[in-house]
Design an enzyme around this catalytic site. Structure first.
Site, PDB file in Angstrom:
ATOM      1  N   PHE B 113      -1.093  21.970 -18.952  1.00 55.98           N
ATOM      2  CA  PHE B 113      -0.148  22.503 -17.546  1.00 55.98           C
ATOM      3  C   PHE B 113      -0.436  21.631 -16.538  1.00 55.98           C
ATOM      4  O   PHE B 113      -1.653  21.918 -15.882  1.00 55.98           O
ATOM      5  CB  PHE B 113       0.102  23.793 -17.648  1.00 55.98           C
ATOM      6  CG  PHE B 113       0.837  24.559 -16.678  1.00 55.98           C
ATOM      7  CD1 PHE B 113       2.310  24.051 -16.495  1.00 55.98           C
ATOM      8  CD2 PHE B 113       0.640  24.951 -15.478  1.00 55.98           C
ATOM      9  CE1 PHE B 113       3.257  24.460 -15.758  1.00 55.98           C
ATOM     10  CE2 PHE B 113       1.303  25.335 -14.372  1.00 55.98           C
ATOM     11  CZ  PHE B 113       2.736  25.018 -14.449  1.00 55.98           C
ATOM     12  N   GLN B 114       0.655  21.043 -15.842  1.00 57.71           N
ATOM     13  CA  GLN B 114       0.484  20.113 -14.512  1.00 57.71           C
ATOM     14  C   GLN B 114      -0.548  19.241 -14.702  1.00 57.71           C
ATOM     15  O   GLN B 114      -1.195  19.036 -13.497  1.00 57.71           O
ATOM     16  CB  GLN B 114       0.309  21.209 -13.523  1.00 57.71           C
ATOM     17  CG  GLN B 114       1.598  21.923 -13.434  1.00 57.71           C
ATOM     18  CD  GLN B 114       2.093  22.712 -12.033  1.00 57.71           C
ATOM     19  OE1 GLN B 114       0.833  23.136 -11.405  1.00 57.71           O
ATOM     20  NE2 GLN B 114       3.018  22.893 -11.636  1.00 57.71           N
ATOM     21  N   LYS B 163     -10.509  21.541 -11.509  1.00 60.08           N
ATOM     22  CA  LYS B 163     -10.603  23.063 -11.156  1.00 60.08           C
ATOM     23  C   LYS B 163     -11.967  23.699 -11.279  1.00 60.08           C
ATOM     24  O   LYS B 163     -12.733  24.110 -10.400  1.00 60.08           O
ATOM     25  CB  LYS B 163      -9.500  23.898 -11.360  1.00 60.08           C
ATOM     26  CG  LYS B 163      -9.280  25.355 -10.876  1.00 60.08           C
ATOM     27  CD  LYS B 163      -8.249  25.815 -11.385  1.00 60.08           C
ATOM     28  CE  LYS B 163      -7.906  27.191 -10.520  1.00 60.08           C
ATOM     29  NZ  LYS B 163      -6.750  28.120 -10.855  1.00 60.08           N
ATOM     30  N   MET B 486      21.353  -1.534   5.900  1.00 57.70           N
ATOM     31  CA  MET B 486      20.578  -2.716   5.696  1.00 57.70           C
ATOM     32  C   MET B 486      21.256  -3.491   4.482  1.00 57.70           C
ATOM     33  O   MET B 486      21.260  -4.718   4.173  1.00 57.70           O
ATOM     34  CB  MET B 486      19.107  -2.760   5.727  1.00 57.70           C
ATOM     35  CG  MET B 486      18.471  -4.078   5.655  1.00 57.70           C
ATOM     36  SD  MET B 486      18.961  -5.220   6.760  1.00 57.70           S
ATOM     37  CE  MET B 486      17.668  -5.209   7.944  1.00 57.70           C
TER      38      MET B 486
HETATM   39  C1  LIG Z   1      13.553  -4.080   5.985  1.00 54.89           C
HETATM   40  C2  LIG Z   1      12.507  -5.040   6.600  1.00 54.89           C
HETATM   41  C3  LIG Z   1      12.210  -5.820   7.400  1.00 54.89           C
HETATM   42  C4  LIG Z   1      11.286  -6.470   7.778  1.00 54.89           C
HETATM   43  N1  LIG Z   1      11.113  -7.663   8.446  1.00 54.89           N
HETATM   44  C5  LIG Z   1      10.230  -8.264   8.751  1.00 54.89           C
HETATM   45  C6  LIG Z   1      10.257  -9.304   9.867  1.00 54.89           C
HETATM   46  O1  LIG Z   1      11.325  -9.917  10.271  1.00 54.89           O
HETATM   47  N2  LIG Z   1       9.115  -9.635  10.463  1.00 54.89           N
HETATM   48  C7  LIG Z   1       7.900  -9.151  10.244  1.00 54.89           C
HETATM   49  O2  LIG Z   1       6.850  -9.354  10.830  1.00 54.89           O
HETATM   50  N3  LIG Z   1       7.825  -8.024   9.268  1.00 54.89           N
HETATM   51  C8  LIG Z   1       8.883  -7.681   8.682  1.00 54.89           C
HETATM   52  N4  LIG Z   1       8.514  -6.835   7.684  1.00 54.89           N
HETATM   53  C9  LIG Z   1       7.415  -6.412   7.359  1.00 54.89           C
HETATM   54  C10 LIG Z   1       6.828  -7.085   6.292  1.00 54.89           C
HETATM   55  O3  LIG Z   1       7.140  -6.583   4.943  1.00 54.89           O
HETATM   56  C11 LIG Z   1       5.151  -6.708   6.228  1.00 54.89           C
HETATM   57  O4  LIG Z   1       4.787  -5.331   6.180  1.00 54.89           O
HETATM   58  C12 LIG Z   1       4.693  -7.307   7.707  1.00 54.89           C
HETATM   59  O5  LIG Z   1       4.930  -8.580   7.944  1.00 54.89           O
HETATM   60  C13 LIG Z   1       3.061  -7.524   7.315  1.00 54.89           C
HETATM   61  O6  LIG Z   1       2.305  -7.393   8.464  1.00 54.89           O
HETATM   62  P1  LIG Z   1       0.965  -8.232   8.753  1.00 54.89           P
HETATM   63  O7  LIG Z   1       1.061  -9.774   8.233  1.00 54.89           O
HETATM   64  O8  LIG Z   1       0.438  -7.731  10.237  1.00 54.89           O
HETATM   65  O9  LIG Z   1      -0.037  -7.413   7.649  1.00 54.89           O
HETATM   66  P2  LIG Z   1      -0.496  -6.202   7.392  1.00 54.89           P
HETATM   67  O10 LIG Z   1       0.040  -5.298   6.295  1.00 54.89           O
HETATM   68  O11 LIG Z   1      -0.593  -5.259   8.614  1.00 54.89           O
HETATM   69  O12 LIG Z   1      -1.814  -6.307   6.882  1.00 54.89           O
HETATM   70  C14 LIG Z   1      -3.052  -6.485   7.737  1.00 54.89           C
HETATM   71  C15 LIG Z   1      -3.787  -7.775   7.564  1.00 54.89           C
HETATM   72  O13 LIG Z   1      -4.999  -7.592   8.423  1.00 54.89           O
HETATM   73  C16 LIG Z   1      -6.212  -7.520   7.608  1.00 54.89           C
HETATM   74  N5  LIG Z   1      -7.056  -6.656   8.656  1.00 54.89           N
HETATM   75  C17 LIG Z   1      -7.120  -5.394   8.425  1.00 54.89           C
HETATM   76  N6  LIG Z   1      -8.002  -4.889   9.130  1.00 54.89           N
HETATM   77  C18 LIG Z   1      -8.754  -5.880   9.566  1.00 54.89           C
HETATM   78  C19 LIG Z   1      -9.880  -6.114  10.380  1.00 54.89           C
HETATM   79  N7  LIG Z   1     -10.423  -4.884  11.148  1.00 54.89           N
HETATM   80  N8  LIG Z   1     -10.136  -7.232  10.865  1.00 54.89           N
HETATM   81  C20 LIG Z   1      -9.504  -8.312  10.364  1.00 54.89           C
HETATM   82  N9  LIG Z   1      -8.475  -8.296   9.621  1.00 54.89           N
HETATM   83  C21 LIG Z   1      -8.076  -7.100   9.288  1.00 54.89           C
HETATM   84  C22 LIG Z   1      -5.821  -7.258   6.480  1.00 54.89           C
HETATM   85  O14 LIG Z   1      -6.758  -7.720   5.314  1.00 54.89           O
HETATM   86  C23 LIG Z   1      -4.407  -7.732   6.257  1.00 54.89           C
HETATM   87  O15 LIG Z   1      -4.467  -9.034   5.647  1.00 54.89           O
HETATM   88  C24 LIG Z   1       9.834  -6.222   7.496  1.00 54.89           C
HETATM   89  C25 LIG Z   1      10.053  -4.752   6.561  1.00 54.89           C
HETATM   90  C26 LIG Z   1      11.094  -4.181   6.106  1.00 54.89           C
HETATM   91  C27 LIG Z   1      10.906  -2.900   5.286  1.00 54.89           C
HETATM   92  C1  LIG Z   2      13.053   4.842  -1.174  1.00 56.88           C
HETATM   93  C2  LIG Z   2      13.821   3.557  -0.706  1.00 56.88           C
HETATM   94  N1  LIG Z   2      14.921   3.316  -1.331  1.00 56.88           N
HETATM   95  C3  LIG Z   2      15.882   2.309  -1.273  1.00 56.88           C
HETATM   96  C4  LIG Z   2      15.460   1.553  -0.506  1.00 56.88           C
HETATM   97  C5  LIG Z   2      16.363   0.319  -0.131  1.00 56.88           C
HETATM   98  N2  LIG Z   2      16.830  -0.006   1.329  1.00 56.88           N
HETATM   99  C6  LIG Z   2      16.185  -0.709   2.056  1.00 56.88           C
HETATM  100  S1  LIG Z   2      17.159  -0.601   3.568  1.00 56.88           S
HETATM  101  C7  LIG Z   2      18.326   0.742   2.868  1.00 56.88           C
HETATM  102  C8  LIG Z   2      19.291   1.065   3.700  1.00 56.88           C
HETATM  103  C9  LIG Z   2      18.757   2.422   4.645  1.00 56.88           C
HETATM  104  O1  LIG Z   2      19.806   2.978   5.133  1.00 56.88           O
HETATM  105  P1  LIG Z   2      19.799   3.874   6.560  1.00 56.88           P
HETATM  106  O2  LIG Z   2      18.645   4.788   6.283  1.00 56.88           O
HETATM  107  O3  LIG Z   2      20.895   4.493   6.776  1.00 56.88           O
HETATM  108  O4  LIG Z   2      19.543   2.796   7.588  1.00 56.88           O
HETATM  109  P2  LIG Z   2      20.267   1.507   8.233  1.00 56.88           P
HETATM  110  O5  LIG Z   2      19.935   0.233   7.483  1.00 56.88           O
HETATM  111  O6  LIG Z   2      21.711   1.844   8.051  1.00 56.88           O
HETATM  112  O7  LIG Z   2      19.751   1.562   9.521  1.00 56.88           O
HETATM  113  C10 LIG Z   2      18.055   0.839   1.473  1.00 56.88           C
HETATM  114  C11 LIG Z   2      18.783   1.649   0.389  1.00 56.88           C
HETATM  115  C12 LIG Z   2      14.372   1.483   0.440  1.00 56.88           C
HETATM  116  N3  LIG Z   2      13.762   0.712   1.242  1.00 56.88           N
HETATM  117  N4  LIG Z   2      13.428   2.729   0.011  1.00 56.88           N
END
Ligand SMILES: Cc1cc2nc3c(=O)[nH]c(=O)nc-3n(C[C@H](O)[C@H](O)[C@H](O)COP(=O)(O)OP(=O)(O)OC[C@H]3O[C@@H](n4cnc5c(N)ncnc54)[C@H](O)[C@@H]3O)c2cc1C
Ligand SMILES: Cc1ncc(C[n+]2csc(CCOP(=O)(O)OP(=O)(O)O)c2C)c(N)n1
Lengths: 202, 573
Positions: B113-114, B163, B486
């Site tokens: 269970f669980q 547990k 988005m």
């Molecule tokens: C809808 C959406 C749109 C996005 N659009 C963009 C965008 O336009 N531009 C953007 O930049 N991102 C965007 N992102 C985010 C993107 O997906 C990544 O999460 C982001 O770019 C990663 O950031 P980062 O390279 O700083 O890495 P992080 O994920 O922050 O990784 C950190 C890095 O630093 C290293 N590190 C950690 N600690 C240390 C330390 N103490 N010393 C040295 N190194 C260390 C790690 O090993 C790793 O390589 C978007 C995300 C979403 C959901």
């Molecule tokens: C849990 C999860 N499901 C689906 C997605 C895909 N997704 C990325 S952005 C987005 C729309 C988000 O809509 P809302 O929260 O209304 O934000 P808006 O873009 O309108 O600001 C979706 C469905 C996701 N990022 N995370």
């Protein structure tokens, strides 16, 4: 993959339907290299899954993987044969090193090393082919380790090429089944993957 | 002094020793005895309403405080509910430790269970995980879990607790517990030869850009980066994850780069001759087409994780180490050089002038912009107003995912590290609100605002109860476009405006919903209301507040680099 199979057909192998292995029983695609990676790991619960999961989760190939305890029962040695482009191999090694129970990772491919694999091969034994079987076993320095009324099990150790050739020779001779261990390997000379002794370090 | 304690007690005493005072969790059968023990101890336990929120809240707590976040949940469904939160923490390298209950060892593997194989499920989304099989290992495993979570490249660690193991007794003396991690030795000190090489490259560069990432925040290296940039006049661009690590209002700051980065940041990266990547991982949202990413630049990459280096983009000078330590060494070398030849610095500043002029031109040609008509509420205006009022002081922004997240990133010029908190790598809708709860718990003095979309907020809206219960005055700004915005934007731009299942026709009355939970609710449907309402809700110190902004429904996020495109080919309006 398809391409490399095509190429081998033209090279006139007898059984052209079957791509002849380059090394280690697998076709290697252009740009990809075959690497033998030796890994020392803590011999703990789940460590094999962590390594195998790393390969499957990141889409890396495993051609063979063998694992067993070292002279120190707390440590196991894995020998992984993988193929990939140089950059992929580099990532594989870095990611292996990141796994917490992994102690040491060495790519032995370009270092002087020996590699060996064990093959067990079962073949149908008849009055007609018996002598030929004995002859092959003799030539390859293999051994027959089980004799049953209609079949033999043969043991052969060697590098994978030798095993491949051996298997090929039995294909038209009643080959029933093979089991291979995958490669194990050690570097030549005095070099060792210095084994870590958890008891010694405080 | 060693004493004999029951496993449940050993667990909690170990947490105390790790400096834990806050736990996010929800009890169940497999952890009922831990909770029984917890009742008599001095912990701040936040009872969430869904375990996913516990993991996100611990993540928000960790990011806001710099400490390790802690989660405690039961086996089976309690454990599986945390999975999204663990995955998000993993992608964003956030240190949390998640304790999950497990069925007794003699039932493991029995489909009890669980029972779920939590170690198996979370193996690919944790930095490491443990199943405790012997009470004598418990303290050591807790110690290792915290050590692994917070050192090196931080990340989540799961500890699965059967547990029966926790019902056993054992000797306990935490200070004398030795970790057994022979294979784990994060390298923090950068190779000095490489650092010198990097410094030489920097002095040779004429178009350098600092590209900072989340590693700057986890390494607490904002000050060092500021010093480096200001000393040499090197422009700075930041990933989504590093916003706030460099002051958003600093003249050297170019804004975010990447898919929704600023024009000048993306142009600067494309034109640069030296890219200094610091704790950033060349994510595909940042690079676009890797073959056209910073094509003229040599690349220096400082990262603590060797696997981050040359993963997506080939690096010229890799430096494996902790940002803070490496940049300090770098600064020392640079200062030595300058001390010997002060004119070198002056000359360098001069050499970079044309570069700064180009950047200024890009900034003037295409600044971040949107159209206003004086009536319709524009989402950018909401964020801009919040920024103008607070100036980034004593405020933490968390975001949901989607357009809301990008507008927040573009228009809120976060000023300090650990004040812009978002799910970047996983992009988990439903992250922002629980993370805001965690951040508010970590920083009771700060104003915490979750910038939300109407879609995302409904993924963890139940946490209003949590926020009300613990008097957490988190502000939720719902930028309501009644779309999964988005996705709709992509459908508009790349799928012929076929809004396939992105329209949220039915929505709750968010004001009433807030009130039903005992929170406060506001609705804003005209531009002129934006500022007064924000001013009013920022005063609230006791309860969560939901503000629903009815925004222009089809507003888009620009600039935008179409996925996989070159960084300098941006859609601008
Ligand atoms: C809808 C959406 C749109 C996005 N659009 C963009 C965008 O336009 N531009 C953007 O930049 N991102 C965007 N992102 C985010 C993107 O997906 C990544 O999460 C982001 O770019 C990663 O950031 P980062 O390279 O700083 O890495 P992080 O994920 O922050 O990784 C950190 C890095 O630093 C290293 N590190 C950690 N600690 C240390 C330390 N103490 N010393 C040295 N190194 C260390 C790690 O090993 C790793 O390589 C978007 C995300 C979403 C959901
Ligand atoms: C849990 C999860 N499901 C689906 C997605 C895909 N997704 C990325 S952005 C987005 C729309 C988000 O809509 P809302 O929260 O209304 O934000 P808006 O873009 O309108 O600001 C979706 C469905 C996701 N990022 N995370």
């Amino acid at each position: 993959m398809a391409k490399s199979i095509e190429k081998r057909k033209k090279s006139g192998t007898e059984d052209a339907w079957w791509p002849r292995p380059v090394r280690g029983g697998e076709c290697v695609e252009a740009g990809e290299e075959r690497h033998i990676i030796s890994v020392l790991v803590l011999n703990e619960f789940g460590v094999l899954t962590r390594v195998a999961g790393l390969f499957s989760g990141r889409g890396y190939n495993i051609e063979s993987l063998s694992v067993a305890e070292t002279a120190n029962p707390e440590i196991s040695r894995m020998t992984i044969v993988t193929t990939g482009e140089a950059a992929v191999i580099e990532q594989i090694i870095k990611h292996l090193r990141k796994l917490i129970p992994v102690l040491k990772v060495v790519d032995v491919t370009d270092k002087p090393h020996v590699e060996r694999e064990l093959l067990l091969l079962k073949v149908r034994a008849t009055e007609e082919n018996k002598n030929e079987i004995f002859r092959l076993v003799d030539i390859f320095r293999a051994r027959i380790i089980d004799v049953s009324p209609n079949s033999y099990v043969i043991e052969l150790t060697g590098d994978p090429d030798k095993l491949n050739v051996f298997i090929d020779l039995f294909r038209n001779m009643g080959l029933l089944e093979v089991a291979r261990t995958g490669i194990v390997s050690l570097q030549r000379g005095r070099v060792t993957l210095k084994e870590y002794d958890p008891k010694k370090e405080v | 002094m060693a004493e004999r304690l029951k496993g449940t007690r050993i667990l909690l005493e170990s947490l105390k020793k790790e400096g834990v005072d806050t736990i996010f969790g929800l009890p169940g059968g497999a952890v009922i005895e831990i909770y029984d023990e917890l009742f008599d101890m001095d912990f701040h336990h936040i009872l969430v309403r869904h375990e996913q929120a516990a993991a996100h809240a611990a993540d928000g707590y960790a990011r806001a405080s710099g400490k390790v976040g802690v989660v405690l949940v039961t086996s089976g469904p309690g454990a599986t509910n945390t999975v999204t939160g663990i995955a998000s923490a993993y992608m964003d390298s956030v240190p949390i430790v998640v304790f999950t209950g497990q069925v007794p060892t003699y039932l493991i593997g029995n489909d009890a269970f669980q029972e779920v194989d939590m170690v198996g499920i979370t193996r690919p989304i944790t930095k490491h995980n443990f199943l405790v099989k012997d009470v004598n290992d418990l303290a050591r495993i807790v110690k290792e879990a915290f050590y692994i979570a917070r050192t090196g490249r931080p990340g989540p660690v799961v500890v699965d607790l059967p547990k029966d193991v926790l019902a056993e007794w054992a000797e306990f003396d935490y200070d004398r517990v030795e970790m057994k991690l022979p294979g784990y030795k994060p390298n923090v000190k950068g190779h000095i030869g490489q650092i010198k090489k990097a410094v030489n490259k920097i002095f040779e560069a004429r178009r350098p850009v600092l590209y900072i990432g989340g590693g700057v925040i986890s390494s607490n290296a904002s000050e060092e980066i500021r010093e480096l940039a200001r000393l040499l006049h090197i422009p700075v661009t930041s990933t989504l994850m590093a916003l706030g690590a460099y002051p958003g209002d600093d003249p050297l700051f170019l804004g975010m780069l990447g898919m929704h980065g600023t024009f000048r940041a993306n142009m600067a990266v494309t034109e640069s001759d030296l890219l200094i990547a610091v704790g950033a991982r060349f994510d595909d949202r940042v690079t676009g087409d890797v073959n056209q990413f910073a094509p003229q630049a040599e690349i220096i990459h400082i990262d603590i994780d060797p696997a981050s280096i040359s993963k997506n983009v080939q690096v010229d000078i890799p430096i494996v180490g902790d940002v803070k330590i490496v940049v300090r060494d770098m600064l020392k070398i640079i200062k030595d050089i300058i001390q010997k030849k002060p004119e070198k610095l002056e000359q360098y500043h001069k050499d970079l002038e044309p570069w700064h002029e180009s950047i200024e031109r890009w900034k003037e040609t295409y600044p971040l912009a949107y159209r206003r008509d004086g009536k319709t509420v524009k989402p950018q205006f909401v964020i801009e107003t919040l920024y103008k009022i607070t100036k980034g002081e004593n405020i933490i922004i968390t975001t949901e995912v989607g357009q809301n997240q990008m507008w927040a990133a573009q228009y809120f010029l976060a000023k300090y590290p650990r004040t812009f908190i978002t799910s970047g790598g996983l992009g988990a809708m439903g992250y922002g609100f629980p993370a805001a709860i965690g951040a508010q718990v970590a920083r009771p003095d700060a104003t915490v605002v979750d910038i939300a979309g109407d879609g995302s907020i409904q993924m963890n809206i139940q946490e209003l109860a949590t926020a009300v219960q613990y008097h957490l005055p988190v502000k939720i700004f719902i930028l309501n476009n009644k779309f999964l915005g988005m996705v709709r934007q992509w459908q508009e731009l790349f799928y012929d405006r076929k809004y396939s299942y992105t329209c949220e026709e039915v929505q709750p009355d968010f004001v009433k919903l807030a009130e039903a939970y005992g929170a406060k609710g506001f609705i804003v449907d005209r531009e002129e209301m934006v500022e007064p309402v924000i001013l009013e809700v920022l005063q609230e110190r006791d309860k969560p507040v939901v503000v629903e902004f009815l925004i222009e429904r089809e507003e888009n996020v620009f600039p935008m680099v179409p996925a996989g495109g070159a960084l300098n080919k941006m859609l601008l309006v």
